[in-house]
Design a protein around this motif. Structure first.
Motif, PDB file in Angstrom:
ATOM      1  N   ASP A 161      44.519  11.232  18.780  1.00  0.00           N
ATOM      2  CA  ASP A 161      45.656  10.434  19.039  1.00  0.00           C
ATOM      3  C   ASP A 161      46.192  10.439  20.532  1.00  0.00           C
ATOM      4  OD1 ASP A 161      48.035   8.947  18.822  1.00  0.00           O
ATOM      5  OD2 ASP A 161      49.195  10.748  18.667  1.00  0.00           O
ATOM      6  N   ASN A 162      45.434   9.412  21.097  1.00  0.00           N
ATOM      7  CA  ASN A 162      45.445   9.064  22.591  1.00  0.00           C
ATOM      8  C   ASN A 162      45.199  10.440  23.509  1.00  0.00           C
ATOM      9  OD1 ASN A 162      46.316   6.460  22.463  1.00  0.00           O
ATOM     10  ND2 ASN A 162      48.658   7.205  21.942  1.00  0.00           N
ATOM     11  N   GLY A 163      43.932  10.921  23.132  1.00  0.00           N
ATOM     12  CA  GLY A 163      43.538  12.241  23.884  1.00  0.00           C
ATOM     13  C   GLY A 163      43.935  13.374  23.372  1.00  0.00           C
ATOM     14  N   SER A 164      45.177  13.366  22.598  1.00  0.00           N
ATOM     15  CA  SER A 164      45.413  14.730  21.915  1.00  0.00           C
ATOM     16  C   SER A 164      44.867  14.878  20.554  1.00  0.00           C
ATOM     17  CB  SER A 164      47.010  14.682  21.941  1.00  0.00           C
ATOM     18  OG  SER A 164      47.632  13.866  21.099  1.00  0.00           O
ATOM     19  N   MET A 165      44.990  16.144  19.788  1.00  0.00           N
ATOM     20  CA  MET A 165      44.343  16.014  18.321  1.00  0.00           C
ATOM     21  C   MET A 165      45.662  16.230  17.407  1.00  0.00           C
ATOM     22  SD  MET A 165      41.387  15.693  16.887  1.00  0.00           S
ATOM     23  CE  MET A 165      40.458  16.232  18.248  1.00  0.00           C
ATOM     24  N   LEU A 166      45.672  15.229  16.363  1.00  0.00           N
ATOM     25  CA  LEU A 166      46.508  15.785  15.054  1.00  0.00           C
ATOM     26  C   LEU A 166      45.771  16.195  13.980  1.00  0.00           C
ATOM     27  CD1 LEU A 166      48.928  12.388  15.210  1.00  0.00           C
ATOM     28  CD2 LEU A 166      49.544  14.683  15.946  1.00  0.00           C
ATOM     29  N   VAL A 167      46.111  17.304  13.618  1.00  0.00           N
ATOM     30  CA  VAL A 167      45.449  17.806  12.441  1.00  0.00           C
ATOM     31  C   VAL A 167      46.545  17.627  11.129  1.00  0.00           C
ATOM     32  CG1 VAL A 167      44.488  20.084  11.339  1.00  0.00           C
ATOM     33  CG2 VAL A 167      44.251  19.601  13.757  1.00  0.00           C
ATOM     34  N   ARG A 168      45.939  17.031   9.961  1.00  0.00           N
ATOM     35  CA  ARG A 168      46.457  16.674   8.892  1.00  0.00           C
ATOM     36  C   ARG A 168      46.086  17.426   7.744  1.00  0.00           C
ATOM     37  NH1 ARG A 168      50.201  12.792   9.678  1.00  0.00           N
ATOM     38  NH2 ARG A 168      50.237  11.531  11.504  1.00  0.00           N
ATOM     39  N   GLY A 169      46.819  17.404   6.540  1.00  0.00           N
ATOM     40  CA  GLY A 169      46.280  17.865   5.197  1.00  0.00           C
ATOM     41  C   GLY A 169      46.551  19.210   4.840  1.00  0.00           C
ATOM     42  N   LYS A 195      51.259  10.196   1.263  1.00  0.00           N
ATOM     43  CA  LYS A 195      50.308   9.100   1.312  1.00  0.00           C
ATOM     44  C   LYS A 195      50.677   7.798   1.444  1.00  0.00           C
ATOM     45  CE  LYS A 195      45.549   9.523   1.265  1.00  0.00           C
ATOM     46  NZ  LYS A 195      45.533   7.864   1.559  1.00  0.00           N
ATOM     47  N   THR A 196      51.633   7.453   0.410  1.00  0.00           N
ATOM     48  CA  THR A 196      52.068   6.146   0.201  1.00  0.00           C
ATOM     49  C   THR A 196      52.527   5.746   1.445  1.00  0.00           C
ATOM     50  OG1 THR A 196      52.163   6.373  -2.080  1.00  0.00           O
ATOM     51  CG2 THR A 196      53.533   4.249  -1.162  1.00  0.00           C
ATOM     52  N   ALA A 197      53.512   6.288   2.191  1.00  0.00           N
ATOM     53  CA  ALA A 197      54.280   5.916   3.418  1.00  0.00           C
ATOM     54  C   ALA A 197      53.307   5.739   4.505  1.00  0.00           C
ATOM     55  CB  ALA A 197      55.369   6.841   3.741  1.00  0.00           C
ATOM     56  N   GLU A 198      52.347   6.737   4.410  1.00  0.00           N
ATOM     57  CA  GLU A 198      51.236   6.761   5.500  1.00  0.00           C
ATOM     58  C   GLU A 198      50.545   5.482   5.468  1.00  0.00           C
ATOM     59  OE1 GLU A 198      48.412   9.704   5.988  1.00  0.00           O
ATOM     60  OE2 GLU A 198      49.809  11.216   5.959  1.00  0.00           O
ATOM     61  N   ASP A 199      50.229   4.804   4.204  1.00  0.00           N
ATOM     62  CA  ASP A 199      49.323   3.663   3.974  1.00  0.00           C
ATOM     63  C   ASP A 199      50.395   2.519   4.359  1.00  0.00           C
ATOM     64  OD1 ASP A 199      47.301   5.161   2.895  1.00  0.00           O
ATOM     65  OD2 ASP A 199      47.805   4.759   0.893  1.00  0.00           O
ATOM     66  N   ASP A 200      51.633   2.292   4.292  1.00  0.00           N
ATOM     67  CA  ASP A 200      52.459   1.363   4.540  1.00  0.00           C
ATOM     68  C   ASP A 200      52.304   1.034   6.279  1.00  0.00           C
ATOM     69  OD1 ASP A 200      53.487   0.554   2.137  1.00  0.00           O
ATOM     70  OD2 ASP A 200      55.268   1.946   2.512  1.00  0.00           O
ATOM     71  N   ILE A 201      52.085   2.222   6.820  1.00  0.00           N
ATOM     72  CA  ILE A 201      52.004   1.909   8.340  1.00  0.00           C
ATOM     73  C   ILE A 201      50.790   1.955   8.822  1.00  0.00           C
ATOM     74  CG2 ILE A 201      52.412   3.169  10.828  1.00  0.00           C
ATOM     75  CD1 ILE A 201      55.073   4.310   9.040  1.00  0.00           C
ATOM     76  N   LEU A 202      49.785   2.702   8.437  1.00  0.00           N
ATOM     77  CA  LEU A 202      48.361   2.776   9.010  1.00  0.00           C
ATOM     78  C   LEU A 202      47.547   1.653   8.636  1.00  0.00           C
ATOM     79  CD1 LEU A 202      47.331   6.724   8.495  1.00  0.00           C
ATOM     80  CD2 LEU A 202      48.012   5.315  10.520  1.00  0.00           C
ATOM     81  N   VAL A 253      47.389  -5.620  12.015  1.00  0.00           N
ATOM     82  CA  VAL A 253      47.639  -6.454  12.821  1.00  0.00           C
ATOM     83  C   VAL A 253      48.272  -5.659  14.056  1.00  0.00           C
ATOM     84  CG1 VAL A 253      48.435  -8.324  11.379  1.00  0.00           C
ATOM     85  CG2 VAL A 253      49.926  -6.878  11.855  1.00  0.00           C
ATOM     86  N   TRP A 254      48.589  -4.509  13.970  1.00  0.00           N
ATOM     87  CA  TRP A 254      49.116  -3.748  15.213  1.00  0.00           C
ATOM     88  C   TRP A 254      47.864  -2.773  15.647  1.00  0.00           C
ATOM     89  CZ3 TRP A 254      53.857  -1.561  12.290  1.00  0.00           C
ATOM     90  CH2 TRP A 254      54.709  -2.880  11.858  1.00  0.00           C
ATOM     91  N   GLU A 255      47.992  -2.450  16.970  1.00  0.00           N
ATOM     92  CA  GLU A 255      46.954  -1.622  17.635  1.00  0.00           C
ATOM     93  C   GLU A 255      47.188  -0.264  17.080  1.00  0.00           C
ATOM     94  OE1 GLU A 255      47.450  -1.498  21.776  1.00  0.00           O
ATOM     95  OE2 GLU A 255      47.459  -3.459  22.293  1.00  0.00           O
ATOM     96  N   GLU A 256      45.898   0.352  16.946  1.00  0.00           N
ATOM     97  CA  GLU A 256      45.811   1.666  16.225  1.00  0.00           C
ATOM     98  C   GLU A 256      46.954   2.659  16.740  1.00  0.00           C
ATOM     99  OE1 GLU A 256      42.672   5.141  16.593  1.00  0.00           O
ATOM    100  OE2 GLU A 256      41.963   3.535  15.857  1.00  0.00           O
ATOM    101  N   LYS A 257      47.130   2.537  18.233  1.00  0.00           N
ATOM    102  CA  LYS A 257      47.982   3.636  18.806  1.00  0.00           C
ATOM    103  C   LYS A 257      49.360   3.362  18.573  1.00  0.00           C
ATOM    104  CE  LYS A 257      48.759   1.029  23.136  1.00  0.00           C
ATOM    105  NZ  LYS A 257      48.552   0.930  24.788  1.00  0.00           N
ATOM    106  N   SER A 258      49.868   1.889  18.224  1.00  0.00           N
ATOM    107  CA  SER A 258      51.093   1.516  17.605  1.00  0.00           C
ATOM    108  C   SER A 258      51.439   2.008  16.295  1.00  0.00           C
ATOM    109  CB  SER A 258      51.264   0.115  17.609  1.00  0.00           C
ATOM    110  OG  SER A 258      51.217  -0.550  19.222  1.00  0.00           O
TER     111      SER A 258
END
Length: 623
Positions: free
Chosen positions: A402-410, A448-455, A459-464
């Motif tokens: 994430d823009n140089g930093s690391m996110l750990v999910r799960g 998961k569902t809410a993540e899918d809504d955004i990710l 049409v938006w940039e990945e960072k957005s």
């Protein structure tokens, strides 16, 4: 001075004259009502006007019940899908639910004031039918809400809305005459159809034993063979029924009593939600007055042993990780790809997380202090004080750059609490590492569902996309962990903050003109209460102090990029709010500036309990 006295005397005489004229008109009006067959009226006496008003209302309700029951000449009967008599309840019991909250189209007069107050209250007979029609519309709205929730795998919303609608229908004059047309154009008796839909929902829920650690049993819960978005349940622990447990994204837990050695556990999916009915006084009164509808299909037995082969479990786990009830109506676009765990840099983060997971399991938190920055450690200690935290699963760990930093999910954990009717929540815990490879932030994942809504907003940039998701996760976590300083930092000093509160509908003789309000469907008024940032935070502090826990869940994300302001977004989102003393559901709108992703700024926050029938939800164009 003399002139002033004459003025005062003149004013007093004028006021007395007006009062006498008013009383005369009222008495004449009351006489007309009393002698007319077009009205139903109630009389009330009391030491105070308030007591007399309540007695008049009770008397009126009793007469409405007698009048309606006499016309119907039958008891309220609800039949099951086989046509056999399932329940019977006297209709007069249900009319008592039409209290001040719903009897809004009545007139009232105070004919005598304290100490021997006398109040009369009446309603046109032609208006009585409108009362039942309003309740029928409310029930149908709930049915449609259940249908929408079903498409998203939110089984808790499905069952609650269906059951509350069914109970409201049972309080009508002719419940079995209410028809409903489904999506295929077929018409059904709604009371029967709701019961069938609920039974189908229960049948589509599957619970699988997924291991045990001591007294804690891990569950995998699917709906229509996909991880259930959300569902609530309770279980028999060998001595009594447990409090409500909440599953999320297909994962749940049972906390058995010490020494429990049974081979099965009986589980019941929650559907009545009596504890949450306080958010809707009409529903609460009806649930208390109307005999409940038994739902035998809500029960299931969970075998406490694993019959899956390793390959079968691996396949199921992969399916649990990759499938969800997405709310997108457009073609799904793959979210940003996670960083491979075997990468040289990634392995360092994985090792750190493994030590943290081990420390949580062993409750040896100080052993991992060096893995956190000061800010990260503060959040970690708050997290470990958020109820009783337990690790459920760490097999689906994903790393994102994430823009140089690391996110750990799960990392999936459960959090249990001693107070309140809702005892346990399942959350995905997200760890963010800084440049020094130390954990600098912790958040609860959206689901998961809410993540899918955004990710999947390609049409938006990945960072957005990540910035919006990170903001919402940090926002909901700040309320759970009671991070007032963080909440203060993300609200603009001049932010517009509107909180809605539900109050009873005023009767016709009460002046509410100087209250700032908007009318909502149903017989309530939603006060539109604008607060300053300091006022909002002061109220929030008091809320945090009186609750053992706060938990927020988001669904139905609708994110709109603003036409100006660069990376500025309006986020309309459905919010489920739970605490040890209160719970509600409503719609949140946030206008947020994320031009600096690490320092988001909320410009506007609004909340409303339901969609307005005229304008729907607040949008950026309303402000």
């Amino acid at each position: 001075m003399k002139a002033n006295k004459q003025y005062v005397m003149g004013r007093a005489v004028a006021l007395c004259t007006c009062l006498l004229l008013t009383l005369t008109v009222s008495a004449q009006t009351w006489e007309e009502v009393r002698d007319s067959e077009d009205y139903i009226y109630g009389e009330g006496y009391g030491a105070t006007v308030a007591e007399a008003e309540q007695n008049a209302l009770s008397n009126l309700i009793g007469k409405i019940a007698t009048n309606v029951t006499g016309e119907a000449q039958s008891s309220l009967r609800t039949q099951n899908s086989n046509g056999k008599l399932d329940e019977e309840s006297q209709f007069t019991q249900t009319v008592s639910t039409y209290s001040q909250a719903t009897l809004t189209n009545t007139e009232q007069r105070v004919l005598k004031t304290e100490p021997d107050a006398y109040v009369v209250r009446w309603i046109k007979k032609s208006e009585v039918e409108k009362i039942f029609e309003s309740r029928k519309r409310k029930a149908i709205d709930m049915v449609e809400a259940a249908i929408r929730a079903e498409k998203k795998g939110k089984v808790d919303d499905v069952l609650r809305n269906y059951y509350w609608a069914l109970t409201l229908l049972k309080s009508l004059q002719h419940p079995n005459e209410v028809m409903y047309t489904d999506d295929d154009g077929d018409e059904h008796v709604l009371t029967n159809w709701i019961k069938e839909e609920m039974d189908d929902t229960f049948d589509d829920l599957k619970v699988i034993y997924d291991g045990r650690e001591g007294n804690d049993v891990h569950l995998s819960i699917t709906y229509k063979d996909k991880p259930v978005n959300s569902v609530d349940y309770r279980f028999w622990d060998g001595q009594s029924w447990s409090a409500i447990y909440s599953a999320k994204d297909g994962w749940g837990i049972l906390e058995l009593s010490p020494g429990y050695e049974g081979s099965h556990v009986q589980l019941q999916f929650e559907y009545e939600y009596a504890g949450e009915s306080k958010i809707d006084k009409e529903v609460e009164m009806v649930l208390n007055a109307v005999k409940g509808t038994p739902m035998p299909d809500a029960f299931t037995n969970v075998r406490l042993e694993n019959r899956e082969k390793p390959k079968e479990r691996a396949e199921r786990m992969e399916k649990m990780a990759n499938e969800s009830f997405t709310t997108n109506s457009v073609e799904v676009i793959a979210p940003p790809a996670p960083v491979a765990k075997k990468d040289k840099d990634a392995s360092k983060y994985m090792k750190t997380l493994e030590t943290v997971v081990d420390a949580i399991k062993k409750k040896n938190y100080d052993a991992v202090r060096s893995s956190f920055s000061d800010a990260g450690w503060d959040m970690f200690t708050k997290l470990m004080r958020y109820g009783k935290g337990k690790v459920l699963d760490s097999s689906d760990i994903r790393l994102y750059d994430d823009n140089g930093s690391m996110l750990v999910r799960g990392l999936r954990m459960s959090f249990s609490f001693a107070s309140g009717g809702r005892k346990s929540f399942v959350e995905d815990v997200v760890f963010a590492f800084n440049d020094e490879q130390k954990i600098d932030n912790i958040a609860f994942g959206l689901g998961k569902t809410a993540e899918d809504d955004i990710l999947n907003k390609g049409v938006w940039e990945e960072k957005s996309r990540f910035a919006i998701m990170n903001f919402l996760e940090n926002y909901k976590t700040a309320y759970a962990l009671k991070r007032l300083d963080y909440i203060r930092s993300i609200f603009d000093d001049d932010a517009v903050i509107i909180t809605g509160s539900v109050v009873k509908q005023a009767s016709k003789n009460v002046n509410i003109e100087n209250q700032s309000s908007i009318s909502q469907e149903g017989n309530v008024i939603i006060k539109k209460n604008r607060q300053t940032k300091d006022e909002y935070l002061a109220n929030l502090k008091r809320c945090f102090e009186r609750n053992e826990f706060v938990n927020i869940r988001f669904s139905n994300n609708d994110v709109i990029k603003m036409g100006t302001g660069g990376e500025s977004y309006a986020i309309q989102i459905q919010q489920d709010y739970y605490s040890s003393t209160y719970g509600d559901k409503g719609y949140l709108m946030l206008m947020v500036d994320i031009n600096q992703p690490t320092s988001p700024l909320i410009k506007l926050r609004t909340w409303q309990p339901e969609k307005d029938p005229d304008f729907g939800l607040y949008g950026p164009g309303d402000f």
